[in-house]
Motif scaffolding. Sequence first.
Motif, short mmCIF file in Angstrom:
data_model
loop_
_atom_site.label_atom_id
_atom_site.label_comp_id
_atom_site.label_asym_id
_atom_site.label_seq_id
_atom_site.Cartn_x
_atom_site.Cartn_y
_atom_site.Cartn_z
N CYS A 107 -98.34 81.51 -29.82
CA CYS A 107 -97.98 81.17 -28.22
C CYS A 107 -97.04 80.37 -28.12
O CYS A 107 -96.05 80.08 -26.76
CB CYS A 107 -98.91 80.19 -27.55
N PHE A 108 -96.21 80.02 -28.65
CA PHE A 108 -94.51 79.85 -29.06
C PHE A 108 -93.57 80.67 -28.95
O PHE A 108 -93.75 81.70 -29.30
CB PHE A 108 -93.64 79.50 -30.76
N VAL A 109 -92.17 80.41 -28.09
CA VAL A 109 -91.79 81.50 -27.47
C VAL A 109 -90.52 80.54 -27.53
O VAL A 109 -90.25 79.93 -26.79
CB VAL A 109 -92.33 81.36 -25.70
N PRO A 110 -89.44 81.73 -28.89
CA PRO A 110 -88.46 80.89 -29.32
C PRO A 110 -87.74 81.12 -27.85
O PRO A 110 -87.42 81.98 -27.64
CB PRO A 110 -87.26 81.68 -30.40
N THR A 111 -86.86 79.88 -27.36
CA THR A 111 -86.19 80.06 -26.09
C THR A 111 -84.47 79.16 -26.86
O THR A 111 -84.52 78.41 -27.44
CB THR A 111 -86.27 79.41 -25.50
N PRO A 112 -84.22 80.45 -26.25
CA PRO A 112 -82.11 79.47 -26.62
C PRO A 112 -81.43 78.59 -25.54
O PRO A 112 -81.16 79.10 -24.21
CB PRO A 112 -81.16 80.52 -27.09
N TRP A 113 -81.62 76.97 -25.70
CA TRP A 113 -81.29 76.39 -25.25
C TRP A 113 -80.03 75.79 -25.02
O TRP A 113 -78.92 77.55 -25.45
CB TRP A 113 -82.23 75.04 -24.70
N ARG A 114 -79.19 74.89 -24.81
CA ARG A 114 -77.97 74.78 -24.53
C ARG A 114 -77.38 74.70 -26.16
O ARG A 114 -78.86 74.10 -26.91
CB ARG A 114 -77.73 73.95 -24.45
N THR A 115 -75.98 74.39 -26.95
CA THR A 115 -75.99 74.45 -27.74
C THR A 115 -75.48 72.51 -27.63
O THR A 115 -75.62 71.89 -26.52
CB THR A 115 -74.96 74.76 -28.60
N ILE A 116 -75.44 72.04 -28.72
CA ILE A 116 -75.06 70.50 -28.57
C ILE A 116 -74.13 70.33 -28.28
O ILE A 116 -74.12 69.64 -27.06
CB ILE A 116 -75.31 70.41 -29.84
N ASP A 117 -73.45 70.88 -28.25
CA ASP A 117 -71.60 70.65 -27.90
C ASP A 117 -71.66 71.03 -25.99
O ASP A 117 -71.41 70.58 -25.19
CB ASP A 117 -70.97 71.60 -28.02
N GLN A 118 -72.83 72.14 -25.51
CA GLN A 118 -72.97 72.05 -24.35
C GLN A 118 -73.86 71.23 -23.07
O GLN A 118 -73.71 70.34 -22.17
CB GLN A 118 -73.52 73.46 -23.94
N GLY A 119 -74.73 70.80 -24.45
CA GLY A 119 -75.41 69.84 -23.66
C GLY A 119 -74.65 67.91 -23.14
O GLY A 119 -74.85 67.75 -22.57
N ILE A 120 -73.57 67.61 -24.54
CA ILE A 120 -72.78 66.81 -25.07
C ILE A 120 -72.40 67.29 -23.33
O ILE A 120 -72.12 65.81 -22.11
CB ILE A 120 -72.39 66.33 -25.75
N GLN A 121 -71.25 68.06 -23.18
CA GLN A 121 -70.35 67.75 -22.20
C GLN A 121 -71.24 67.99 -20.93
O GLN A 121 -71.13 67.38 -20.14
CB GLN A 121 -70.05 69.82 -22.52
N LEU A 122 -72.14 68.42 -20.90
CA LEU A 122 -73.19 68.99 -19.14
C LEU A 122 -72.97 67.64 -18.80
O LEU A 122 -73.04 67.19 -17.43
CB LEU A 122 -74.62 69.29 -19.61
N ILE A 123 -73.38 66.45 -19.98
CA ILE A 123 -73.93 65.16 -19.22
C ILE A 123 -72.46 63.92 -19.27
O ILE A 123 -72.86 63.68 -17.85
CB ILE A 123 -74.38 64.80 -20.72
N GLN A 124 -71.59 64.90 -19.91
CA GLN A 124 -70.10 63.95 -19.52
C GLN A 124 -69.65 64.35 -18.92
O GLN A 124 -69.22 63.40 -18.10
CB GLN A 124 -69.60 63.94 -20.92
N GLU A 125 -69.95 65.31 -17.45
CA GLU A 125 -69.15 65.80 -16.85
C GLU A 125 -69.42 65.03 -15.71
O GLU A 125 -69.30 65.02 -14.57
CB GLU A 125 -68.95 67.14 -16.88
N ALA A 126 -71.16 65.04 -15.70
CA ALA A 126 -71.74 64.18 -14.84
C ALA A 126 -71.23 62.61 -14.29
O ALA A 126 -72.37 61.71 -14.25
CB ALA A 126 -73.08 64.52 -14.64
N GLY A 127 -71.53 61.89 -15.36
CA GLY A 127 -70.31 61.08 -15.62
C GLY A 127 -71.09 59.88 -16.18
O GLY A 127 -71.88 58.42 -16.65
N GLY A 128 -72.10 60.83 -17.41
CA GLY A 128 -73.06 60.00 -18.49
C GLY A 128 -72.42 60.29 -19.43
O GLY A 128 -71.53 60.46 -20.61
N VAL A 129 -73.57 59.39 -20.51
CA VAL A 129 -73.25 59.13 -21.91
C VAL A 129 -74.09 60.04 -23.04
O VAL A 129 -75.45 59.66 -22.14
CB VAL A 129 -73.13 57.48 -22.41
#
Length: 283
Positions: free
Chosen positions: A168-190
């Motif tokens: 019952c596992f449905v593979p789902t493409p999430w963000r790339t690591i690059d995009q994940g880091i960018q999302l966090i950093q653009e919101a002022g996070g580390v």
Amino acid sequence: MDKAEILDLHMHSRASDGVFNPKELMQFVIQKQGVRVVALTDHDTVAGVAQARAEAELLGAHFVSGIEVSCTWGRYTIHIVGLGVDETNTGLVQKTLETCNKRDTRAQLIAQRFEQLGIGGMWQAALDESGTERNISRVHFGRALLKRGVVKNLQEAFDRYLGDGQCCFVPTPWRTIDQGIQLIQEAGGVAVLAHPGRYRMDADWQIDALVEHFASCGGQGIEVVSGSQGASWIPRCMIWAKQYGLLGSTGSDFHSPTGNRPLPGEQGQLPEGIESIMKIVRI
Ligand code: AMP
Ligand code: MN
Ligand code: MN
Ligand code: MN
């Protein structure tokens, strides 16, 4: 900040797959567990942060607004914890809403898989487990199976149905690591690489490659101590931290008081010889 203070920089509320609402979680963590520096890091959402912050500040703790971003690296799902994000950042709010919608779509597909196995009504059951916040997780399916007596514990639910590659596992493409880091950093996070010891990679070198990639994308920290990885990972994480200039983090990855994970603050604190991620986190 007092060096002896207990930190827990990775925890979940009902805004994702935890069992306490954000206010209850803060009461439990601060009053009962005595944690002094607390972060709420729900999967792919900051919906619980405002409520948690209000309660934590009322109780006199240092609060860190956070998130745990789902990313995809090859066939693996990788988690990146963002600490010190501005939860009102419009880019962050908008993009995480989109991810939560994607989670709902995935959940419907998971429910269809169960239907095909003759286990009906799982969409509604998972929805009921998730409460008003939705943001449906595989954990909600697991808890629903447990309630129905289909499995004896959550681990069995993942081993038989929900775990990566199971029926019952449905593979789902999430963000790339690059995009994940960018999302966090653009919101002022580390950006902190969550529980490197959890990824169960086919070959050992892959985890080294992951840490190298994370650092090359601008990632700033690594969970040296985590409630979801054994203490044997600490020395290896310390070596990576030194090699790639990453700061250290510690978090219980708390979801619920039942089960065998450490309670908030009981995962262990950072060892000597590594600088804390709190050096660069905005609180
Ligand atoms: P999801 O983000 O919906 O794909 O669900 C991932 C979550 O499932 C993780 O954050 C964990 O909380 C939980 N999880 C993964 N594997 C297990 C397991 N074997 N037992 C219990 N919970 C698990
Ligand atoms: Mn989780
Ligand atoms: Mn995780
Ligand atoms: Mn987590």
